[in-house]
Design an enzyme around this catalytic site. Structure first.
Site, PDB file in Angstrom:
ATOM      1  N   GLY A   1       0.738  -1.172  -0.078  1.00 47.15           N
ATOM      2  CA  GLY A   1      -0.052  -0.095  -0.056  1.00 47.15           C
ATOM      3  C   GLY A   1       0.905   1.330   0.032  1.00 47.15           C
TER       4      GLY A   1
ATOM      5  N   GLY B   1      -0.274   4.362   0.272  1.00 45.24           N
ATOM      6  CA  GLY B   1      -1.250   5.616   0.711  1.00 45.24           C
ATOM      7  C   GLY B   1      -0.214   6.182   1.914  1.00 45.24           C
TER       8      GLY B   1
ATOM      9  CG  LEU C   1      -8.680  12.969   6.389  1.00 44.83           C
ATOM     10  CD1 LEU C   1      -9.253  14.279   5.600  1.00 44.83           C
ATOM     11  CD2 LEU C   1      -7.614  12.738   6.371  1.00 44.83           C
TER      12      LEU C   1
ATOM     13  CG  HIS D   1      11.768  37.743   2.633  1.00 45.15           C
ATOM     14  ND1 HIS D   1      11.856  36.760   1.533  1.00 45.15           N
ATOM     15  CD2 HIS D   1      12.823  38.343   2.601  1.00 45.15           C
ATOM     16  CE1 HIS D   1      13.034  36.667   1.282  1.00 45.15           C
ATOM     17  NE2 HIS D   1      13.666  37.626   1.756  1.00 45.15           N
TER      18      HIS D   1
END
EC number: 1.8.1.4
Length: 466
Positions: free
Chosen positions: A180, A182, A319, A444
């Site tokens: 898998g 995932g 989830l 920034h």
């Protein structure tokens, strides 16, 4: 017999959050958990422990690969202390679950330890240290999910394991085969790859993380191959056999040829299944579909009007944050409010490094729907912050409606993308355009500048730093 306004079966993120919100809204609330700790899969054997191991292994990986370049000299050999790593993971879990205990007490929620099952639509039997029964006007099913398996694989939980066992191994595998490609498989695979294991991923679909945007799959695949993962897509596993301390996995590749993989551990990571074992839902008349999911309507209400269901046990992405939103939703419905969940705006995250995050529509979905869209993409390597931290892999991609400029999807891979995706969710919640984000000041140097630059790129190709 005690009576409640609402009783919740299951104490995972959906269940315990539902209980807190119900209590906040003035309902007399009970929560039932069959294990001795609250928090469900997520806190005990899922999200929290896996992130603890990911962070620990990331520190080790940095130490052996990057510290010298950063001017950090460590005398002697840097070694992995797996026992301490697992111990720290457990300490994080214990601290987190005890926090849920505190929240239950703070909100005056009665906690019952034992297996909860329906006697009928308003009565729950609890079998634990003692047998008892409670009554509730409303009941919320929040029993979550368990690791899925393929019918021909016999899990011995020693060498052929699920994610639960992978979180508490007593040795670093020499060669871990992961069935898998995932989220769960890749996260745990990266943990053990960093610690020195050879890792082979065998995935049935034609790419890893197949449910996410194809661009993210391609980039993560590139990063993993650079880290010497063995990735095999379009492979159909047909047998898993253990011989002593060796596990042999046989699969057919896309040409139909048999391929054999040999390792000392095999992690079966083929998704999860809804968990309703022992719930006795039929006694309450609750419908469960052929996929094992509790059927609900748009209000998360089952066919029995006073019984609701949330989280992994119903349809949709499995989830923790989806379950939490649904828990709050049901509590507010019970209180007579009119809450709303936009499932399109629930983000998905893969906590590998680089992190992968996504919200909204993928390019594949937009093409399939015939939606005209434009794309703005910005590479992480062009950021000063990324170069300073040596985290230059990845990009941010923004998909916007070609005519209106409304953001339809945001897909990102890079450092701290699990956190950056929240900016995209906020923007899409308020129907922002790509130009809206492009015009907002971003500090920034930060990773978040990549979101602004991708938005600029989607707005008449105006990115400044590429």
């Amino acid at each position: 017999m005690k009576s409640y306004d609402v009783a919740i079966i299951g104490s995972g993120p959906g269940g315990y959050v539902a209980a807190i919100r119900c209590a906040q809204l003035g309902m007399k609330t009970a929560i039932i958990e069959k294990y001795s700790t609250l928090g469900g899969t997520c806190l005990n054997v899922g999200c929290i422990p896996s992130k603890a191991l990911l962070d620990s292994s990331h520190h080790y990986d940095d130490a052996i690969k990057h510290f010298e370049e950063h001017g950090i000299d460590i005398p002697g050999e840097i070694k992995v202390n797996l026992k301490q790593m697992i111990s720290r993971k457990q300490a994080v879990v214990d601290q987190t679950t005890s926090g849920i205990d505190f929240l239950m007490k703070k909100n005056k929620i009665d906690v019952y330890e034992g297996m909860g099952s329906f006697k009928d639509a308003t009565h729950i039997k609890i079998e634990g240290k003692e047998s008892l029964e409670i009554e509730a006007k409303n009941i919320i099913i929040a029993t979550g999910s368990k690791p899925a398996n393929l019918p021909f694989i016999k899990l011995d939980k020693e060498r052929i394991i699920t994610s639960t066992e992978a979180l508490k191994l007593k040795e670093i595998p020499k060669h871990m085969i992961i069935i898998g490609g995932g989220v769960i498989g890749l996260e745990l695979g990266q943990v053990y790859k960093r610690l020195g294991a050879e890792v082979t991923v065998v995935e049935y679909m034609d790419r890893i993380i197949p449910s996410m945007d194809a661009g993210l799959s391609k980039e993560l695949n590139k990063v993993f191959k650079k880290a010497k993962f063995n990735i095999n897509v379009s492979h159909k596993v047909k047998s898993v056999e253990r011989k002593g301390d060796e596990v042999i996995v046989k699969a057919d590749n896309k040409k139909g040829e048999e391929v054999e993989f040999k390792g000392d551990y095999c992690l079966v990571s083929v998704g999860r299944r809804p968990y309703t074992d022992g719930l006795n839902a039929e006694a309450a008349g609750v419908n469960i579909n052929d996929r094992g999911q509790v059927e609900v309507n748009g209000h998360l209400q089952t066919n029995v009007k006073n019984i609701y269901a949330i989280g992994d046990v119903i349809k949709g992405a499995m989830l923790a944050h989806k379950a939490e939103e649904e828990g709050v939703f049901v509590a507010e419905v019970l209180a007579g409010q009119k809450p709303h969940i936009d499932y399109n705006l629930i983000p998905g995250v893969v906590y590998t490094w680089p992190e992968v995050a996504s919200v909204g529509k993928t390019e594949e979905e937009l093409k399939e729907a015939g939606t005209e869209y434009k794309t703005g993409q910005f590479p992480m390597r062009a950021l000063g912050r990324s170069r300073a931290s040596m985290d230059t892999d990845g990009f941010v991609k923004i998909l916007a409606d070609k005519k209106t400029d409304e953001i339809l999807g945001v897909h990102m891979i890079g450092a701290r993308c699990a956190d950056l995706i929240a900016e995209a969710v906020v923007a899409m919640e308020y129907k922002a355009s790509a130009e809206d984000i492009a015009r907002m000041s971003h500090a920034h140097p930060t990773y978040a500048e990549a979101v602004k630059e991708a938005a600029l790129a989607a707005t008449e190709d105006r990115a400044l730093h590429v």
